[in-house]
Design an enzyme around this catalytic site. Structure first.
Site, mmCIF file in Angstrom:
data_model
loop_
_atom_site.group_PDB
_atom_site.id
_atom_site.type_symbol
_atom_site.label_atom_id
_atom_site.label_comp_id
_atom_site.label_asym_id
_atom_site.label_seq_id
_atom_site.Cartn_x
_atom_site.Cartn_y
_atom_site.Cartn_z
ATOM 1 N N HIS A 43 -33.380 56.051 -39.327
ATOM 2 C CA HIS A 43 -34.564 55.784 -40.154
ATOM 3 C C HIS A 43 -34.301 54.517 -40.970
ATOM 4 C CE1 HIS A 43 -37.945 57.665 -42.802
ATOM 5 N NE2 HIS A 43 -37.933 56.347 -42.929
ATOM 6 N N GLU A 70 -37.338 56.579 -36.818
ATOM 7 C CA GLU A 70 -38.322 56.984 -37.821
ATOM 8 C C GLU A 70 -38.604 55.821 -38.761
ATOM 9 O OE1 GLU A 70 -36.912 61.656 -38.371
ATOM 10 O OE2 GLU A 70 -36.538 60.201 -39.961
ATOM 11 N N HIS A 190 -36.188 67.865 -42.366
ATOM 12 C CA HIS A 190 -36.002 67.595 -43.787
ATOM 13 C C HIS A 190 -35.462 68.837 -44.495
ATOM 14 C CE1 HIS A 190 -36.521 64.441 -46.857
ATOM 15 N NE2 HIS A 190 -36.421 65.457 -47.680
#
Length: 237
Positions: A43, A70, A190
């Site tokens: 990410h 991401e 998450h």
């Protein structure tokens, strides 16, 4: 089984804190795949405080499983994805100064924008996923963006489950059922950890993939990376 993609951002954070190339992000990516992970997630953020854009490019020949990038689809990010052509791109509405992802997309307000960006990625053969809260209206909006999958933002579940509230799974179950009805593939991520992943996986129908980074790397400090990857794989069977 549900696939495990290991987010290696925290490895890059540790490397960047000292300079040099220890720990080696590319070696860790190779190792987690060797240990059985089904994919690698990165990410990159605009300030490159952990994964750098150069890392994302250098990982292309290293990741032979599924490569998931991401990020917020700002122009620089879109260019990176179109250049590297990962297996999957996951769109996340991060603010530039966000410490970590903290909300899903408003797929109604941003529907036209997401549709345009997703269309470009899909024309280039890249599977698309968008990060959403367990909100049925947002999932209904997601199908209109043209996305292939959604990734459920699981911080709310993880926090409540840690307090002993197993009913916190319920909105995620309903979201999963709706995604299946709409033909959307389902990912999640998450704050998932060894403590909550089995309960989450066992209760969520059609869960294709989880992306886990912070907890997995922290757990590996105590138990070793290979051991922890295999512990997740066992819980995801």
């Amino acid at each position: 089984m549900t696939k495990l993609s290991v987010n290696i951002n925290k490895i890059a954070t540790l490397r960047n804190s000292r300079g040099g190339n220890v720990p080696d992000v590319l070696k860790v990516a190779a190792d987690v795949q060797k240990f059985g992970a089904h994919g690698v997630t990165v990410h990159p953020r605009p300030d490159e405080r952990h994964i750098r854009y150069s890392d994302a490019r250098q990982l292309v020949p290293v990741v032979y499983t599924e490569y998931n990038i991401e990020g917020n689809p700002v122009p620089k990010f879109i260019e990176l994805v179109l250049e590297t052509k990962p297996t999957q791109v996951t769109l996340v509405p991060d603010a530039d100064d966000a410490i970590t992802s903290n909300a899903g997309w408003d797929t109604i307000t941003h529907q036209a924008f997401l549709h345009e960006v997703i269309g470009e990625f899909k024309r280039n053969g890249i599977r698309t996923s968008i990060f959403v809260d367990p909100d049925l209206k947002m999932i209904e909006g997601a199908i209109k963006t043209g996305a292939d999958r959604i990734e459920l933002y699981t911080e709310g579940f993880a926090h409540q489950y840690g307090l002993g509230n197993e009913k916190a799974i319920e909105p995620y179950v309903e979201s999963a059922k709706l995604a299946a009805e709409l033909g959307l593939g389902l990912n999640a991520g998450h704050d998932l950890s060894l403590d909550n992943i089995k309960f989450f996986k066992d209760n969520i129908p059609g869960l294709l993939e989880v992306s886990i980074g912070h907890a997995l790397i922290a757990e590996a400090l105590y138990m070793g990376l290979e051991n922890v990857v295999n512990m997740y794989l066992q819980k995801l069977k």
